[in-house]
Design an enzyme around this catalytic site. Sequence first.
Site, PDB file in Angstrom:
ATOM      1  N   ASP A  13      -6.585  -0.712   6.095  1.00  0.00           N
ATOM      2  CA  ASP A  13      -7.579  -0.417   6.991  1.00  0.00           C
ATOM      3  C   ASP A  13      -6.828  -0.255   8.578  1.00  0.00           C
ATOM      4  OD1 ASP A  13      -9.446  -0.835   5.042  1.00  0.00           O
ATOM      5  OD2 ASP A  13      -9.736  -2.794   5.520  1.00  0.00           O
ATOM      6  N   LYS A  16      -5.227   4.975   8.263  1.00  0.00           N
ATOM      7  CA  LYS A  16      -4.570   5.782   7.647  1.00  0.00           C
ATOM      8  C   LYS A  16      -5.145   7.324   7.434  1.00  0.00           C
ATOM      9  CE  LYS A  16      -4.175   2.930   4.068  1.00  0.00           C
ATOM     10  NZ  LYS A  16      -4.808   1.784   4.968  1.00  0.00           N
ATOM     11  N   GLY A  40     -10.696   2.772   1.328  1.00  0.00           N
ATOM     12  CA  GLY A  40     -11.681   3.276   2.048  1.00  0.00           C
ATOM     13  C   GLY A  40     -11.163   3.940   3.403  1.00  0.00           C
ATOM     14  N   HIS A  41     -11.152   5.350   3.380  1.00  0.00           N
ATOM     15  CA  HIS A  41     -10.334   5.842   4.518  1.00  0.00           C
ATOM     16  C   HIS A  41     -11.378   6.727   5.335  1.00  0.00           C
ATOM     17  CE1 HIS A  41      -6.346   5.839   2.225  1.00  0.00           C
ATOM     18  NE2 HIS A  41      -6.659   4.899   2.423  1.00  0.00           N
ATOM     19  N   GLN A 225      -4.172   1.195   0.981  1.00  0.00           N
ATOM     20  CA  GLN A 225      -4.012  -0.346   1.254  1.00  0.00           C
ATOM     21  C   GLN A 225      -2.775  -0.384   2.275  1.00  0.00           C
ATOM     22  OE1 GLN A 225      -4.250   0.562  -2.641  1.00  0.00           O
ATOM     23  NE2 GLN A 225      -6.334   0.514  -1.797  1.00  0.00           N
TER      24      GLN A 225
HETATM   25  P1  GDP Z   1      -7.694   3.294   6.509  1.00  0.00           P
HETATM   26  O1  GDP Z   1      -8.015   2.428   5.147  1.00  0.00           O
HETATM   27  O2  GDP Z   1      -6.319   2.927   6.956  1.00  0.00           O
HETATM   28  O3  GDP Z   1      -7.968   4.887   6.486  1.00  0.00           O
HETATM   29  O4  GDP Z   1      -8.497   2.667   7.876  1.00  0.00           O
HETATM   30  P2  GDP Z   1     -10.273   2.678   7.488  1.00  0.00           P
HETATM   31  O5  GDP Z   1     -10.839   3.792   7.702  1.00  0.00           O
HETATM   32  O6  GDP Z   1     -10.654   1.737   6.484  1.00  0.00           O
HETATM   33  O7  GDP Z   1     -10.454   1.697   9.072  1.00  0.00           O
HETATM   34  C1  GDP Z   1     -10.048   2.103  10.089  1.00  0.00           C
HETATM   35  C2  GDP Z   1     -11.327   1.991  11.261  1.00  0.00           C
HETATM   36  O8  GDP Z   1     -10.866   2.440  12.701  1.00  0.00           O
HETATM   37  C3  GDP Z   1     -12.111   3.169  10.833  1.00  0.00           C
HETATM   38  O9  GDP Z   1     -13.412   2.715  11.303  1.00  0.00           O
HETATM   39  C4  GDP Z   1     -11.601   4.387  11.855  1.00  0.00           C
HETATM   40  O10 GDP Z   1     -12.679   5.296  12.135  1.00  0.00           O
HETATM   41  C5  GDP Z   1     -11.411   3.502  13.053  1.00  0.00           C
HETATM   42  N1  GDP Z   1     -10.220   4.182  13.822  1.00  0.00           N
HETATM   43  C6  GDP Z   1      -8.776   4.497  13.419  1.00  0.00           C
HETATM   44  N2  GDP Z   1      -8.256   5.042  14.412  1.00  0.00           N
HETATM   45  C7  GDP Z   1      -8.640   4.273  15.883  1.00  0.00           C
HETATM   46  C8  GDP Z   1      -8.319   4.250  17.145  1.00  0.00           C
HETATM   47  O11 GDP Z   1      -7.453   4.656  17.566  1.00  0.00           O
HETATM   48  N3  GDP Z   1      -9.680   3.651  17.856  1.00  0.00           N
HETATM   49  C9  GDP Z   1     -10.722   2.985  17.283  1.00  0.00           C
HETATM   50  N4  GDP Z   1     -11.622   2.444  18.226  1.00  0.00           N
HETATM   51  N5  GDP Z   1     -10.993   3.216  16.118  1.00  0.00           N
HETATM   52  C10 GDP Z   1     -10.095   3.924  15.083  1.00  0.00           C
HETATM   53  P1  IMO Z   2      -7.465   0.946   2.442  1.00  0.00           P
HETATM   54  O1  IMO Z   2      -6.689   2.038   1.563  1.00  0.00           O
HETATM   55  C1  IMO Z   2      -8.049  -3.416   2.927  1.00  0.00           C
HETATM   56  C2  IMO Z   2      -7.636  -5.791  -0.636  1.00  0.00           C
HETATM   57  C3  IMO Z   2      -9.031  -6.389  -1.199  1.00  0.00           C
HETATM   58  C4  IMO Z   2      -8.642  -7.715  -1.689  1.00  0.00           C
HETATM   59  C5  IMO Z   2      -7.056  -7.340  -2.357  1.00  0.00           C
HETATM   60  C6  IMO Z   2      -7.345  -6.841  -3.810  1.00  0.00           C
HETATM   61  O2  IMO Z   2      -8.502   1.118   2.957  1.00  0.00           O
HETATM   62  O3  IMO Z   2      -6.566   0.417   3.470  1.00  0.00           O
HETATM   63  P2  IMO Z   2      -8.214  -5.026  -5.202  1.00  0.00           P
HETATM   64  O4  IMO Z   2      -9.755  -4.302  -5.233  1.00  0.00           O
HETATM   65  O5  IMO Z   2      -7.443  -4.022  -4.888  1.00  0.00           O
HETATM   66  O6  IMO Z   2      -7.877  -5.499  -6.471  1.00  0.00           O
HETATM   67  O7  IMO Z   2      -8.396  -6.088  -4.126  1.00  0.00           O
HETATM   68  O8  IMO Z   2      -6.638  -6.078  -1.693  1.00  0.00           O
HETATM   69  N1  IMO Z   2      -7.871  -4.430  -0.596  1.00  0.00           N
HETATM   70  C7  IMO Z   2      -8.133  -3.690   0.707  1.00  0.00           C
HETATM   71  N2  IMO Z   2      -7.819  -4.265   1.957  1.00  0.00           N
HETATM   72  N3  IMO Z   2      -8.101  -2.014   2.645  1.00  0.00           N
HETATM   73  C8  IMO Z   2      -7.831  -1.327   1.505  1.00  0.00           C
HETATM   74  O9  IMO Z   2      -7.630  -0.046   1.299  1.00  0.00           O
HETATM   75  C9  IMO Z   2      -7.850  -2.329   0.212  1.00  0.00           C
HETATM   76  N4  IMO Z   2      -7.798  -2.178  -1.098  1.00  0.00           N
HETATM   77  C10 IMO Z   2      -7.914  -3.305  -1.198  1.00  0.00           C
HETATM   78  O10 IMO Z   2      -9.933  -6.757  -0.079  1.00  0.00           O
HETATM   79  O11 IMO Z   2      -8.181  -8.689  -0.653  1.00  0.00           O
HETATM   80 MG    MG Z   3      -9.682   1.324   4.767  1.00  0.00          MG
END
Ligand code: GDP
Ligand code: IMO
Ligand code: MG
Length: 434
Positions: A13, A16, A40-41, A225
């Site tokens: 999270d 990416k 979840g991207h 991840q």
């Molecule tokens: P990922 O799994 O690495 O793709 O990240 P996620 O989407 O799960 O979580 C990142 C969160 O931060 C999302 O809600 C994005 O919209 C938000 N985000 C990404 N870059 C920035 C940033 O530079 N500033 C802020 N405020 N939010 C950001």
């Molecule tokens: P993105 O791509 C954050 C965490 C779960 C748990 C552990 C194992 O959005 O960054 P799993 O379901 O993979 O067997 O769970 O890994 N986890 C993540 N945490 N971002 C993710 O993906 C994750 N995918 C799995 O919360 O701790």
């Molecule tokens: Mg994510």
Amino acid sequence: MPNVVCVGAQWGDEGKGKLVDHLSPQADLVVRFQGGSNAGHTLVVDGETTILHLIPSGILHEGTLNLIGPGVVVDPDVLIREINGLKEKGLQVTRDRLRVSERASVILPIHKALDLAREKSRGADAIGTTGRGIGPAYEDRVSRAGLRMLDLLDADALPERLGPLLKERNFLLKELYSCPPVEVEEIVGQAVEWREQLAPLLDDVGVTIDRALRDNRSVLFEGAQGTLLDVDHGTYPFVTSSTTVAGGACAGAGIGPTRIDHVLGISKAYATRVGGGPFPTEDEGPAGQHLGNVGAEFGATTGRKRRCGWLDLVVLRHSVRVNGLTSLALLKLDVLTGLPEVKICTEYRHDGAALHEFPASLTKLEACEPVYQSFPGWSESVAKVRKFEDLPDAAQNYVRFIEERLEVPAELIGVGPERDAVIERANPFKVRSR
Ligand code: GDP
Ligand code: IMO
Ligand code: MG
């Protein structure tokens, strides 16, 4: 043209999705190489949010071909739902936009049932998985019992392929976890739709990537991840079941390491973790609450509240090493605005001595105390800043300290969730000498 791997440098999270979407106009191909719908991207474009679990984050760009590689575990239902969701937004997901490796593993309903049953039986020791069947699907892949996407094509052979897998897995479900079994007919029935919807997208992805590379096109490999969730290099057993580090991009996409030019590590300007497991710099006080509220730290897949804390350079040094990071994208710098003081963990203290390397033992890790360096905060909004020099001095100093300690440049800095909310100090797709 250079090929870039993007990986999460922390616990997932990191942003990416946002960054891959931002960089995609420079890539001809965007390739997901591991994980599944545990990811979840989040992409935010002109105020509209799209959350992707399986489809690579280049999908919103016309002219970018998105590939799901052999190393991914694909839940066909999630993929179909995601394709339909994009259709509802007016985006037709055809073969010239998305292809799925015929070698990718299939997540079956029994994998999800087992994942949930196991987590429940672990009680307080639960890993906190996403419940998406990731662990059991990778187990069946490695034990050679699983299905690959191409197995869905052969309707006649499917019952025979499923028989032994379900026999063993249902035994566990019924006898050990007292859960209802999953029947062969159930899956065979669902597979009709899977075949209909997904067969036109199947592809020999490694060959497609190779052709693109020979034509001098640019490929962006999108990790899911993060490094500390890697099955070998993370906080085992509180990890996911795949190789999330940059080396995994080669095996998971079907190309050799000689084709990678640049490895970009994505990190938040602070740290978060969702699920169980150690998190040395977690802050449950007002600063952690600020990060959670201002950063809107809720899981994009499960909606769970993310644990928040300070940036940890022991973690990031580990990431620099295991991924061979050539540069860093430091996202969500804007979230630190308004904190009177910001802190960075520079080392751990263990048994009265300084520790610089992230320990393998969780017992040792739990006995570690983070050592912090404190910095003055800043109150000015940085959301509209697009040049590094325009950041408040305190924010510039914060970033420079991280770069100096890691000996890796922070080439991209995130200042908001929108696609263009990025300070670009260098272009990762530029050819460079190392
Ligand atoms: P990922 O799994 O690495 O793709 O990240 P996620 O989407 O799960 O979580 C990142 C969160 O931060 C999302 O809600 C994005 O919209 C938000 N985000 C990404 N870059 C920035 C940033 O530079 N500033 C802020 N405020 N939010 C950001
Ligand atoms: P993105 O791509 C954050 C965490 C779960 C748990 C552990 C194992 O959005 O960054 P799993 O379901 O993979 O067997 O769970 O890994 N986890 C993540 N945490 N971002 C993710 O993906 C994750 N995918 C799995 O919360 O701790
Ligand atoms: Mg994510």
